[in-house]
Write a protein that holds these residues in place. Structure first.
Motif, PDB file in Angstrom:
ATOM      1  N   ALA A  33       0.863  -1.168   0.000  1.00  0.00           N
ATOM      2  CA  ALA A  33       0.000   0.000   0.000  1.00  0.00           C
ATOM      3  C   ALA A  33       0.903   1.222   0.000  1.00  0.00           C
ATOM      4  CB  ALA A  33      -0.908  -0.004   1.213  1.00  0.00           C
ATOM      5  N   MET A  34       0.387   2.340  -0.469  1.00  0.00           N
ATOM      6  CA  MET A  34       1.229   3.525  -0.652  1.00  0.00           C
ATOM      7  C   MET A  34       0.576   4.743  -0.014  1.00  0.00           C
ATOM      8  SD  MET A  34       3.832   2.455  -2.435  1.00  0.00           S
ATOM      9  CE  MET A  34       4.515   4.022  -2.962  1.00  0.00           C
ATOM     10  N   GLY A  35       1.417   5.680   0.342  1.00  0.00           N
ATOM     11  CA  GLY A  35       0.879   6.893   0.945  1.00  0.00           C
ATOM     12  C   GLY A  35       1.679   8.122   0.592  1.00  0.00           C
ATOM     13  N   TRP A  36       1.068   9.258   0.837  1.00  0.00           N
ATOM     14  CA  TRP A  36       1.733  10.565   0.739  1.00  0.00           C
ATOM     15  C   TRP A  36       1.721  11.224   2.102  1.00  0.00           C
ATOM     16  CZ3 TRP A  36       4.357  12.233  -3.441  1.00  0.00           C
ATOM     17  CH2 TRP A  36       4.071  11.665  -4.683  1.00  0.00           C
ATOM     18  N   PHE A  37       2.843  11.784   2.457  1.00  0.00           N
ATOM     19  CA  PHE A  37       2.994  12.592   3.660  1.00  0.00           C
ATOM     20  C   PHE A  37       3.577  13.938   3.247  1.00  0.00           C
ATOM     21  CE2 PHE A  37       2.334   9.757   7.359  1.00  0.00           C
ATOM     22  CZ  PHE A  37       2.186   8.557   6.692  1.00  0.00           C
ATOM     23  N   ARG A  38       3.484  14.890   4.143  1.00  0.00           N
ATOM     24  CA  ARG A  38       4.116  16.183   3.891  1.00  0.00           C
ATOM     25  C   ARG A  38       4.690  16.738   5.184  1.00  0.00           C
ATOM     26  NH1 ARG A  38      -1.302  19.785   2.463  1.00  0.00           N
ATOM     27  NH2 ARG A  38      -2.139  19.916   4.595  1.00  0.00           N
ATOM     28  N   ALA A  93       7.298  19.965   1.956  1.00  0.00           N
ATOM     29  CA  ALA A  93       7.942  18.896   1.205  1.00  0.00           C
ATOM     30  C   ALA A  93       7.017  17.682   1.254  1.00  0.00           C
ATOM     31  CB  ALA A  93       9.294  18.559   1.802  1.00  0.00           C
ATOM     32  N   TYR A  94       6.769  17.104   0.093  1.00  0.00           N
ATOM     33  CA  TYR A  94       5.846  15.968  -0.009  1.00  0.00           C
ATOM     34  C   TYR A  94       6.651  14.693  -0.250  1.00  0.00           C
ATOM     35  CZ  TYR A  94       1.728  18.907  -0.020  1.00  0.00           C
ATOM     36  OH  TYR A  94       0.729  19.777   0.354  1.00  0.00           O
ATOM     37  N   TYR A  95       6.302  13.664   0.516  1.00  0.00           N
ATOM     38  CA  TYR A  95       7.009  12.395   0.471  1.00  0.00           C
ATOM     39  C   TYR A  95       6.054  11.266   0.105  1.00  0.00           C
ATOM     40  CZ  TYR A  95      10.494  14.957   3.183  1.00  0.00           C
ATOM     41  OH  TYR A  95      11.422  15.876   3.616  1.00  0.00           O
ATOM     42  N   CYS A  96       6.495  10.389  -0.765  1.00  0.00           N
ATOM     43  CA  CYS A  96       5.730   9.157  -0.951  1.00  0.00           C
ATOM     44  C   CYS A  96       6.349   8.058  -0.103  1.00  0.00           C
ATOM     45  CB  CYS A  96       5.649   8.747  -2.415  1.00  0.00           C
ATOM     46  SG  CYS A  96       7.182   8.217  -3.194  1.00  0.00           S
ATOM     47  N   ALA A  97       5.519   7.116   0.285  1.00  0.00           N
ATOM     48  CA  ALA A  97       5.958   6.076   1.200  1.00  0.00           C
ATOM     49  C   ALA A  97       5.194   4.788   0.923  1.00  0.00           C
ATOM     50  CB  ALA A  97       5.742   6.513   2.649  1.00  0.00           C
TER      51      ALA A  97
END
Length: 123
Positions: A33-38, A93-97
């Motif tokens: 599963a994938m997510g975006w954080f900032r 700053a946006y991070y994918c995880a």
């Protein structure tokens, strides 16, 4: 193993749109599963959105619900974040995880992270 690289950040005026991309290497992308954080300067990392392995389930933070859309293309090992109606408070700053664990939205559940892409929204 999967490695993640974000792109698509930039400077945009309030009310504008951006589309972030996350490219994943490896053959096991649809195991995750994938997510975006900032993360904004001086603030903690914040959950933005999450998508299940095949895209059937999507979760959004209240701050972006209705404005952002998360999607993925497993055939291309890609994930996206369409951001509309951007506000200055979206600047970060946006991070994918990527996560294997079941808990959605907690940074500790995600064990693979990209380097981040900067989004700046001017007023």
């Amino acid at each position: 193993q999967v490695q993640l690289v974000e792109s698509g950040g930039g400077l945009v005026q309030a009310g504008g749109s951006l589309r972030l991309s996350c490219a994943a290497s490896g053959r096991t992308f649809n195991n995750y599963a994938m997510g975006w954080f900032r993360q904004a300067p001086g603030k903690e990392r914040e959950f933005v959105a999450d998508i299940s392995r095949y895209g059937a389930s999507k979760t959004y933070s209240d701050s972006v619900k209705g404005r952002f859309t998360i999607s993925r293309d497993n055939a291309k090992n890609m994930m996206f974040l369409q951001m509309n109606s951007l506000k200055p408070e979206d600047t970060a700053a946006y991070y994918c995880a990527a996560r294997l664990l079941a808990v959605v939205g907690q940074a500790e559940s995600y064990d693979k992270w990209g380097q981040g892409t900067q989004v700046t929204v001017s007023s």
